[in-house]
Design a protein around this motif. Structure first.
Motif, PDB file in Angstrom:
ATOM      1  N   GLY A 141      14.916  10.369   7.637  1.00 16.52           N
ATOM      2  CA  GLY A 141      13.714   9.629   7.409  1.00 16.52           C
ATOM      3  C   GLY A 141      14.016   8.263   6.509  1.00 16.52           C
ATOM      4  N   ILE A 142      13.319   8.118   5.546  1.00 16.06           N
ATOM      5  CA  ILE A 142      13.263   6.805   4.740  1.00 16.06           C
ATOM      6  C   ILE A 142      14.374   6.880   3.826  1.00 16.06           C
ATOM      7  CG2 ILE A 142      10.838   5.781   5.160  1.00 16.06           C
ATOM      8  CD1 ILE A 142      11.813   7.633   1.949  1.00 16.06           C
ATOM      9  N   GLY A 143      14.964   8.120   3.616  1.00 16.75           N
ATOM     10  CA  GLY A 143      16.378   8.338   2.724  1.00 16.75           C
ATOM     11  C   GLY A 143      16.073   9.103   1.365  1.00 16.75           C
ATOM     12  N   GLY A 144      14.998   9.430   1.381  1.00 18.71           N
ATOM     13  CA  GLY A 144      14.578  10.184  -0.146  1.00 18.71           C
ATOM     14  C   GLY A 144      15.613  11.087  -0.556  1.00 18.71           C
ATOM     15  N   ASP A 145      16.136  12.096   0.203  1.00 18.17           N
ATOM     16  CA  ASP A 145      17.152  13.114   0.019  1.00 18.17           C
ATOM     17  C   ASP A 145      18.575  12.508  -0.129  1.00 18.17           C
ATOM     18  OD1 ASP A 145      16.735  16.039  -0.059  1.00 18.17           O
ATOM     19  OD2 ASP A 145      15.054  14.884   1.361  1.00 18.17           O
ATOM     20  N   ALA A 146      18.747  11.128   0.853  1.00 20.65           N
ATOM     21  CA  ALA A 146      19.946  10.620   0.580  1.00 20.65           C
ATOM     22  C   ALA A 146      20.396   9.736  -0.575  1.00 20.65           C
ATOM     23  CB  ALA A 146      20.003   9.813   1.851  1.00 20.65           C
ATOM     24  N   MET A 156      11.634   0.638  -3.311  1.00 25.92           N
ATOM     25  CA  MET A 156      11.926   1.362  -1.999  1.00 25.92           C
ATOM     26  C   MET A 156      10.919   0.504  -1.017  1.00 25.92           C
ATOM     27  SD  MET A 156      11.851   5.226  -3.282  1.00 25.92           S
ATOM     28  CE  MET A 156      12.322   5.924  -1.516  1.00 25.92           C
ATOM     29  N   TYR A 157      11.344   0.959   0.190  1.00 25.81           N
ATOM     30  CA  TYR A 157      10.464   0.715   1.675  1.00 25.81           C
ATOM     31  C   TYR A 157      10.302   1.748   2.347  1.00 25.81           C
ATOM     32  CZ  TYR A 157      12.331  -3.903   0.317  1.00 25.81           C
ATOM     33  OH  TYR A 157      12.627  -5.138  -0.244  1.00 25.81           O
ATOM     34  N   PHE A 158       9.047   1.974   2.878  1.00 28.70           N
ATOM     35  CA  PHE A 158       8.553   3.066   3.489  1.00 28.70           C
ATOM     36  C   PHE A 158       7.819   2.734   4.861  1.00 28.70           C
ATOM     37  CE2 PHE A 158       7.774   3.669  -1.160  1.00 28.70           C
ATOM     38  CZ  PHE A 158       8.518   4.711  -1.332  1.00 28.70           C
ATOM     39  N   THR A 159       7.678   3.803   5.844  1.00 28.25           N
ATOM     40  CA  THR A 159       6.941   3.737   6.902  1.00 28.25           C
ATOM     41  C   THR A 159       5.686   4.761   6.547  1.00 28.25           C
ATOM     42  OG1 THR A 159       8.080   5.454   7.948  1.00 28.25           O
ATOM     43  CG2 THR A 159       8.961   3.196   8.331  1.00 28.25           C
ATOM     44  N   PRO A 160       4.807   4.765   7.350  1.00 31.95           N
ATOM     45  CA  PRO A 160       3.498   5.635   7.154  1.00 31.95           C
ATOM     46  C   PRO A 160       4.182   7.287   7.450  1.00 31.95           C
ATOM     47  CG  PRO A 160       2.698   3.601   8.141  1.00 31.95           C
ATOM     48  CD  PRO A 160       4.250   3.515   8.281  1.00 31.95           C
ATOM     49  N   ASN A 161       4.773   7.496   8.418  1.00 34.04           N
ATOM     50  CA  ASN A 161       5.228   8.633   8.670  1.00 34.04           C
ATOM     51  C   ASN A 161       6.332   9.026   7.541  1.00 34.04           C
ATOM     52  OD1 ASN A 161       3.595   9.246  10.780  1.00 34.04           O
ATOM     53  ND2 ASN A 161       5.043   8.452  12.255  1.00 34.04           N
ATOM     54  N   GLY A 162       7.234   8.083   7.185  1.00 35.03           N
ATOM     55  CA  GLY A 162       8.435   8.356   6.394  1.00 35.03           C
ATOM     56  C   GLY A 162       7.667   8.662   4.978  1.00 35.03           C
ATOM     57  N   ILE A 163       6.516   8.036   4.396  1.00 29.89           N
ATOM     58  CA  ILE A 163       6.281   8.530   2.980  1.00 29.89           C
ATOM     59  C   ILE A 163       5.697   9.866   3.033  1.00 29.89           C
ATOM     60  CG2 ILE A 163       4.030   7.330   3.243  1.00 29.89           C
ATOM     61  CD1 ILE A 163       4.645   6.528   0.285  1.00 29.89           C
ATOM     62  N   GLU A 164       5.052  10.291   4.183  1.00 31.98           N
ATOM     63  CA  GLU A 164       4.242  11.591   4.471  1.00 31.98           C
ATOM     64  C   GLU A 164       5.080  12.643   4.555  1.00 31.98           C
ATOM     65  OE1 GLU A 164       0.738  13.682   4.567  1.00 31.98           O
ATOM     66  OE2 GLU A 164       0.828  11.541   4.674  1.00 31.98           O
ATOM     67  N   ARG A 194       0.874  -1.223  -0.118  1.00 25.50           N
ATOM     68  CA  ARG A 194      -0.156  -0.032  -0.011  1.00 25.50           C
ATOM     69  C   ARG A 194       0.947   1.413   0.140  1.00 25.50           C
ATOM     70  NH1 ARG A 194      -3.175  -3.093   3.906  1.00 25.50           N
ATOM     71  NH2 ARG A 194      -2.154  -1.931   5.383  1.00 25.50           N
ATOM     72  N   LEU A 195       1.893   1.182   1.027  1.00 19.07           N
ATOM     73  CA  LEU A 195       2.803   2.376   0.914  1.00 19.07           C
ATOM     74  C   LEU A 195       3.442   2.590  -0.379  1.00 19.07           C
ATOM     75  CD1 LEU A 195       4.266   1.916   4.555  1.00 19.07           C
ATOM     76  CD2 LEU A 195       2.689   3.705   3.766  1.00 19.07           C
ATOM     77  N   ARG A 196       3.990   1.528  -1.143  1.00 22.75           N
ATOM     78  CA  ARG A 196       4.394   1.772  -2.282  1.00 22.75           C
ATOM     79  C   ARG A 196       3.681   2.372  -3.374  1.00 22.75           C
ATOM     80  NH1 ARG A 196       8.267  -3.688  -3.228  1.00 22.75           N
ATOM     81  NH2 ARG A 196      10.098  -3.001  -1.991  1.00 22.75           N
ATOM     82  N   GLN A 197       2.609   1.981  -3.339  1.00 21.18           N
ATOM     83  CA  GLN A 197       1.293   2.401  -4.257  1.00 21.18           C
ATOM     84  C   GLN A 197       1.588   4.106  -4.103  1.00 21.18           C
ATOM     85  OE1 GLN A 197      -2.268   0.207  -3.922  1.00 21.18           O
ATOM     86  NE2 GLN A 197      -1.457  -1.553  -5.508  1.00 21.18           N
ATOM     87  N   ARG A 198       1.475   4.365  -2.711  1.00 20.54           N
ATOM     88  CA  ARG A 198       1.383   5.703  -2.273  1.00 20.54           C
ATOM     89  C   ARG A 198       2.328   6.443  -3.056  1.00 20.54           C
ATOM     90  NH1 ARG A 198       0.157   6.512   3.637  1.00 20.54           N
ATOM     91  NH2 ARG A 198       0.905   8.591   3.072  1.00 20.54           N
ATOM     92  N   GLY A 199       3.656   5.755  -2.736  1.00 21.80           N
ATOM     93  CA  GLY A 199       5.017   6.331  -3.132  1.00 21.80           C
ATOM     94  C   GLY A 199       4.943   6.620  -4.520  1.00 21.80           C
TER      95      GLY A 199
END
Length: 437
Positions: free
Chosen positions: A128-133, A90-98, A73-78
């Motif tokens: 966070g989940i590393g989007g900038d990294a 990728m891998y996400f957490t609810p807060n991380g993707i937000e 579900r998180l990947r679909q949002r991502g």
């Protein structure tokens, strides 16, 4: 290409870091069974999850099925932030993707960091989940990422390792950024948490960490950036930082405060050259303290402030220009108005009017055909006469709700039009037109 460590201070002041154990919640998904489940669930319909989960639990452990469904579900949002190619790896957490930075915005920022501090290591606090990294690593920069949550750290490392496998070695450290020793850091990027238990946080000193702390940390490092909410009051922006507002596809996504210790590159002003970019030292490398900048993605067009006074109010011309949201947030409407040889419809409204069409990436142009005092009957009669069945409603300075207006107009016909509900020299006005060709 990296590791997760537990540390609250610099390597020189601490014992050798000990690799943290794999996070139990992530490790099952990295197994062959977990990978197969994620592949099967890539395009699943969330509305059918109950039946799907029942079937999958006959063949897989219930805990793994639940974790895989949540991650799917998180990947679909991502996809909206990172695109399908990246999001489904990728891998996400609810807060991380937000709270994660959109991929295109992170790539733009990474390019600025590479120009600001080439061949340096960027310390990414609150990673966070590393989007900038991810984008920093793709730009060839070494990254030290710091976050307090163990699962988030493991995800950040996995995401960078997966999406930037050729990047420099990366270190992810589990630590409280308020206690982390940044001594010796080449450049800092700080993305404070701007959401709490009650939703979005508007007071910069209520960020985690507070804005004042983040600004001081970047000053001590000598170079870096702090991500902030685009609605920040301009009076809270430090004089020794440049403020950049970024839009993507016309939507304002964020603002960033940039700093480089005095003596670094960047000592000019920028303006639009008609070819898609700002110039006059308004390039990626230039960081000018006290300057405001608007950057529009995906084009990369950038506009920097020239300290202009507010544009004059003038009568409605043949063309109306709607500035991009980043331009408005950066208070650069005057710069766009000057480049268009235009003025404002009203001193409090960010609509520019001009007599001649001029190309600009910083505003959308409309040709105006009619100007009427506000009134539903007049508008309905005009649109019926023009056989308008599709109406785009834009408003500034009006309390009318577009959907309610369309409902009351009961439009029919083969033609399309645009109506601006606004004020002209203080008077409620309707301007009818269409996008300029």
């Amino acid at each position: 290409m990296g590791r997760v460590t537990d540390r609250a201070s610099s390597p020189a002041a601490s014992p050798p870091p000990v690799p943290a154990p794999a996070t139990p919640l992530l490790a099952p998904l990295l197994s062959a069974d977990g990978q197969a489940l994620l592949a099967e669930l890539r395009d699943h319909d969330p509305a059918q999850e109950l039946a799907l989960a029942t079937r999958l639990r006959r063949e897989h452990p219930a805990e793994l099925v639940s974790a895989a469904l949540a991650q799917a579900r998180l990947r679909q949002r991502g996809v909206a932030k990172f695109g399908a190619e990246d999001a489904y790896r990728m891998y996400f957490t609810p807060n991380g993707i937000e709270q994660a930075t959109r991929g295109s915005v992170a790539a733009h920022r990474a390019a600025r960091f590479r120009a600001l501090a080439p061949d340096s290591r960027v310390t990414d606090l609150c990673c966070g989940i590393g989007g900038d990294a991810i984008e920093l690593a793709r730009a060839g920069l070494a990254v030290t990422a710091v976050d307090l949550d163990p699962l988030t750290c493991e995800i950040a490392l996995t995401n960078v390792r997966t999406l930037a496998p050729e990047g420099p070695p990366m270190t992810v450290t589990r630590a409280d950024v308020l206690e982390y020793d940044t001594t010796g850091a080449d450049a800092l990027f700080i993305d404070p948490a701007r959401r709490g238990g009650r939703g979005r946080i508007f007071d910069p000193e209520a960020y985690s960490p507070p804005l004042s702390w983040a600004v001081d940390a970047v000053r001590r490092a000598g170079a870096g950036a702090v991500k902030i909410a685009p609605g920040i009051p301009h009076e809270l922006i430090p004089d020794d930082f440049e403020a950049e507002w970024i839009s993507d596809g016309g939507d304002v996504k964020e603002a960033v405060l940039w700093h480089r210790r005095e003596g670094g590159r960047g000592d000019g002003q920028g303006h639009w050259d008609g070819q898609g970019q700002g110039h006059g030292h308004g390039d990626l490398e230039a960081i000018v303290p006290g300057t405001r900048r608007a950057t529009l993605l995906p084009s990369g067009a950038t506009l920097t402030g020239r300290g202009l006074p507010d544009p004059p109010v003038r009568p409605v011309g043949r063309f109306l220009y709607e500035p991009d949201g980043a331009v408005i947030r950066a208070h650069l409407v005057a710069e766009v108005a000057e480049d268009l040889d235009g003025g404002l419809l009203d001193e409090t409204i960010a609509y520019i009017t001009a007599d001649e069409p001029r190309p600009t990436p910083f505003a959308t142009a409309y040709e105006i055909t009619d100007q009427l005092p506000f009134g539903l009957k007049k508008l309905k009669a005009l649109l019926r006469e023009r056989e308008v069945g599709v109406l785009t409603v834009k408003k500034r300075g009006s309390a009318v709700e577009p959907e309610e207006l369309r409902r009351r107009l009961k439009l029919k016909g083969p033609h399309a039009s645009t109506v601006f509900l606004t004020r002209v020299a203080g008077a409620p006005t309707m301007l009818i037109g269409h996008p300029a060709e």
